[in-house]
Design a protein around this motif. Structure first.
Motif, PDB file in Angstrom:
ATOM      1  N   GLY A  20       0.853  -1.164   0.124  1.00 47.63           N
ATOM      2  CA  GLY A  20       0.067   0.020  -0.026  1.00 47.63           C
ATOM      3  C   GLY A  20       0.728   1.306  -0.096  1.00 47.63           C
ATOM      4  N   ARG A  21       2.021   1.068  -0.552  1.00 49.38           N
ATOM      5  CA  ARG A  21       3.048   2.324  -0.464  1.00 49.38           C
ATOM      6  C   ARG A  21       3.494   2.499  -1.890  1.00 49.38           C
ATOM      7  N   THR A  22       3.949   3.801  -2.033  1.00 48.96           N
ATOM      8  CA  THR A  22       4.566   3.895  -3.633  1.00 48.96           C
ATOM      9  C   THR A  22       5.925   4.693  -3.312  1.00 48.96           C
ATOM     10  N   ILE A  23       6.486   4.855  -4.237  1.00 51.70           N
ATOM     11  CA  ILE A  23       7.772   5.449  -4.446  1.00 51.70           C
ATOM     12  C   ILE A  23       7.769   6.567  -5.540  1.00 51.70           C
ATOM     13  N   THR A  24       7.917   7.639  -4.911  1.00 48.57           N
ATOM     14  CA  THR A  24       7.981   8.840  -5.810  1.00 48.57           C
ATOM     15  C   THR A  24       8.980   8.981  -6.768  1.00 48.57           C
ATOM     16  N   TRP A  25       9.078   9.696  -7.823  1.00 53.47           N
ATOM     17  CA  TRP A  25      10.166  10.046  -8.744  1.00 53.47           C
ATOM     18  C   TRP A  25      11.442  10.387  -8.020  1.00 53.47           C
ATOM     19  N   LEU A  26      11.062  11.507  -7.214  1.00 51.38           N
ATOM     20  CA  LEU A  26      12.378  11.982  -6.509  1.00 51.38           C
ATOM     21  C   LEU A  26      13.052  11.051  -5.498  1.00 51.38           C
ATOM     22  N   ASP A  27      11.895  10.132  -4.945  1.00 54.98           N
ATOM     23  CA  ASP A  27      12.427   9.459  -3.812  1.00 54.98           C
ATOM     24  C   ASP A  27      13.395   8.308  -4.442  1.00 54.98           C
ATOM     25  N   TRP A  28      12.985   7.849  -5.794  1.00 55.34           N
ATOM     26  CA  TRP A  28      13.736   6.970  -6.468  1.00 55.34           C
ATOM     27  C   TRP A  28      14.874   7.596  -6.679  1.00 55.34           C
ATOM     28  N   LEU A  29      14.957   8.679  -7.326  1.00 54.81           N
ATOM     29  CA  LEU A  29      16.243   9.344  -7.881  1.00 54.81           C
ATOM     30  C   LEU A  29      17.323   9.463  -6.899  1.00 54.81           C
ATOM     31  N   ILE A  30      16.667  10.060  -5.589  1.00 52.96           N
ATOM     32  CA  ILE A  30      17.432  10.201  -4.368  1.00 52.96           C
ATOM     33  C   ILE A  30      18.097   8.823  -3.965  1.00 52.96           C
ATOM     34  N   ALA A  31      17.432   7.938  -3.854  1.00 50.37           N
ATOM     35  CA  ALA A  31      18.107   6.539  -3.584  1.00 50.37           C
ATOM     36  C   ALA A  31      18.784   5.741  -4.697  1.00 50.37           C
ATOM     37  N   ALA A  32      18.470   6.146  -5.759  1.00 54.43           N
ATOM     38  CA  ALA A  32      19.103   5.349  -6.903  1.00 54.43           C
ATOM     39  C   ALA A  32      20.277   6.148  -7.687  1.00 54.43           C
ATOM     40  N   THR A  83       8.682  16.774  -8.049  1.00 48.62           N
ATOM     41  CA  THR A  83       8.002  17.493  -7.118  1.00 48.62           C
ATOM     42  C   THR A  83       6.954  16.978  -6.652  1.00 48.62           C
ATOM     43  N   GLU A  84       6.680  15.671  -7.095  1.00 49.27           N
ATOM     44  CA  GLU A  84       5.595  14.612  -6.715  1.00 49.27           C
ATOM     45  C   GLU A  84       5.784  14.430  -5.031  1.00 49.27           C
ATOM     46  N   SER A  85       4.719  14.760  -4.264  1.00 47.58           N
ATOM     47  CA  SER A  85       4.538  14.884  -2.803  1.00 47.58           C
ATOM     48  C   SER A  85       5.390  16.128  -1.868  1.00 47.58           C
ATOM     49  N   VAL A  86       5.790  16.710  -2.858  1.00 46.84           N
ATOM     50  CA  VAL A  86       6.637  17.744  -2.220  1.00 46.84           C
ATOM     51  C   VAL A  86       5.990  19.050  -2.631  1.00 46.84           C
TER      52      VAL A  86
END
Length: 504
Positions: free
Chosen positions: A237-249, A312-315
């Motif tokens: 029930g969770r997603t990963i935003t575009w920015l979260d993915w970029l920060i992580a990967a 800026t998704e979720s930001v």
């Protein structure tokens, strides 16, 4: 007498055709054999009948995808049909006293088409088609390359930089490489070097490996990422935003690009250090494109705006990646905006990829819903002693498993569809405390994109190989080194950066 003599010859021809058909379709025959054998095995007491049949379908799918016995899109339709009949005639998992029914089973077989990740993949393919149709991707690539200079090492750096920029704007790996390959060939030609020489091979391999690296670094760069996110959303029930993915990967991809530069320039050193006139050749190609057309300007502005929304998704807003991408495609087709028409776009869309993606998600969903993935995961956990293992041991074992099995797959999307549900079930099944299952799944999804070793591990590899600028041997030896470095980086990131982020 002539008739008597001709009969054996005819029989020989028929027999030859029969043998030829078997040789051509051995993968399909093997897949069917695996399907039948698993179905005939006794159903374990702790495994629902529907789950048993899903494992048979999984075996069939893995063999079909590994051997490329039939087209991927056709395989997706066949898998959907098998799910409809085999699950439809199996007892319901929720209520074993009644059959699931073919209607419900077919609904499950096509449930992946209701996943928002599918909408993102489809929209991304339309954006990639627009980039190719307008020539904007080629203009961006040539503009960057025209500014890096004529030294071969600078051209390699420029090629890597182009791969990154195009990955931001063209969410389709094969489309990116198909765009960049002619440009790379143009550079090789402008430098006046042998097309089968070290420089040509180094540059072409760099082009395609950069695409694979940024498949990991950018969420929207590859369809297999959407597969993994779809399963994560379903399971947690969770997603990963575009920015979260970029920060992580992103750090992984940047470090891998640095490694790629040194691996390629050291293992395949160019026969020339500097080529006069190389930059001019690129500028000539750029000038031949002429001034930017209105469609290119509109698409560039739309792409930059879209990247802004992704980042800026979720930001700054609550619009998810799929919604903003679908909206961008809708604007692209609206009268007045005029980037391209439906008739222009339709032939450029690989519809088979969309079909494979949808059924692939359905396959994984069915493996989870019937508990087949959980049952199989328990076997993996017990076989490798993962129940109480450390997070890093689990990560290492699962990473090596995915790298090995990827050697048999020509599609990371298919690999993710088959393996990520099992990965999730394995991680849920271990007793080790403190493991961030979402983060660990994401890390292992990175490994799914490691198509560095064999030419047949990814469509983009085969596109580049078709240029006849490098040998499969060169691709393997450099790819093996890149894979070792990539695995080491995954472990290093998990031990440092990811732990700091709280992802493991």
């Amino acid at each position: 007498m002539a008739i008597v003599e001709q009969a054996p010859a005819g029989g020989s021809i028929a027999g030859g055709e029969h043998q030829s058909w078997i040789r051509t379709n051995w993968g399909l025959l093997l897949a069917v054999a695996v399907l039948v054998v698993i179905l005939l095995l006794p159903t374990p007491a702790d495994l629902p009948v529907a789950a048993h049949r899903m494992l048979a379908i999984l075996g069939f799918a893995v063999i079909i995808w590994m051997t490329e016995a039939i087209d991927y899109a056709v395989s997706a339709v066949v898998i959907a049909a098998l799910m409809a009949f085999l699950l439809g005639l199996a007892p319901s998992v929720a209520n074993p006293k009644v059959l699931m029914g073919t209607s419900a089973a077919l609904g499950l077989a096509f449930s992946g088409f209701a996943n928002t990740a599918l909408a993102l993949v489809a929209a991304a393919l339309f954006l990639a088609a627009a980039m190719t149709a307008t020539g904007l991707d080629r203009r961006i690539a040539l503009t960057i390359l025209s500014r890096v200079g004529t030294e071969t090492r600078n051209v390699v750096i420029g090629t890597i930089l182009v791969g990154f920029v195009i990955a931001l704007m063209v969410p389709s790996t094969t489309a990116r490489v198909a765009c960049l390959v002619p440009i790379t060939l143009g550079i090789i030609s402008a430098f006046g070097v042998d097309r089968r020489g070290a420089f040509a091979g180094m540059l072409m391999i760099t082009t395609v490996q950069t695409a694979s690296i940024w498949n990991v670094g950018i969420k929207t760069a590859a369809a297999q990422n959407m597969v993994a996110i779809g399963f994560i959303e379903k399971a947690f029930g969770r997603t990963i935003t575009w920015l979260d993915w970029l920060i992580a990967a992103g750090p992984f991809a940047v470090l891998m690009c640095v490694a790629l530069y040194f691996v390629m320039t050291r293992m395949m050193p160019a026969e020339v250090a500097q080529v006069p006139g190389g930059r001019e050749g690129i500028r000539k190609s750029l000038s031949e494109l002429g001034p930017m057309k209105p469609a290119e300007i509109k698409l560039l502005l739309l792409s930059i705006t879209l990247i802004g929304f992704w980042a800026t998704e979720s930001v700054l807003h609550k619009f998810d990646t799929s919604t903003t991408t679908i909206t961008a495609v809708a604007l692209m087709f609206l009268p007045g905006f005029g980037i391209m028409t439906w008739k222009e776009a339709q032939p450029k869309i690989p519809w088979g990829t969309i079909v494979l993606f949808g059924v692939g998600i359905s396959l994984g969903t069915a493996l989870l819903q019937t508990t087949a993935a959980t049952w199989l995961a328990n076997i993996v956990v017990n076989a490798f002693g993962l129940k109480n293992a450390t997070a890093f041991f689990i990560l290492g074992v699962m990473s090596l498993f995915l790298v090995v099995i990827h050697l048999g797959f020509a599609s990371a999307t298919a690999l993710a569809s088959a393996m990520i549900p099992i990965v999730i079930a394995v991680l849920k099944g271990v007793a080790t405390s403190g493991i961030n299952v979402v983060g660990m799944t994401m890390l292992l999804q990175f490994v799914v994109s490691f198509g560095f070793i064999l030419v047949v591990n990814a469509p983009q590899n085969m596109v580049a190989y078709g240029t006849d600028t490098f040998s499969a041997r060169d691709f393997v030896r450099t790819g093996l080194v890149l894979t070792v470095i990539a695995l080491a980086l995954v472990m290093l990131l998990a031990a440092t950066y990811w732990r700091w982020l709280g992802y493991v």
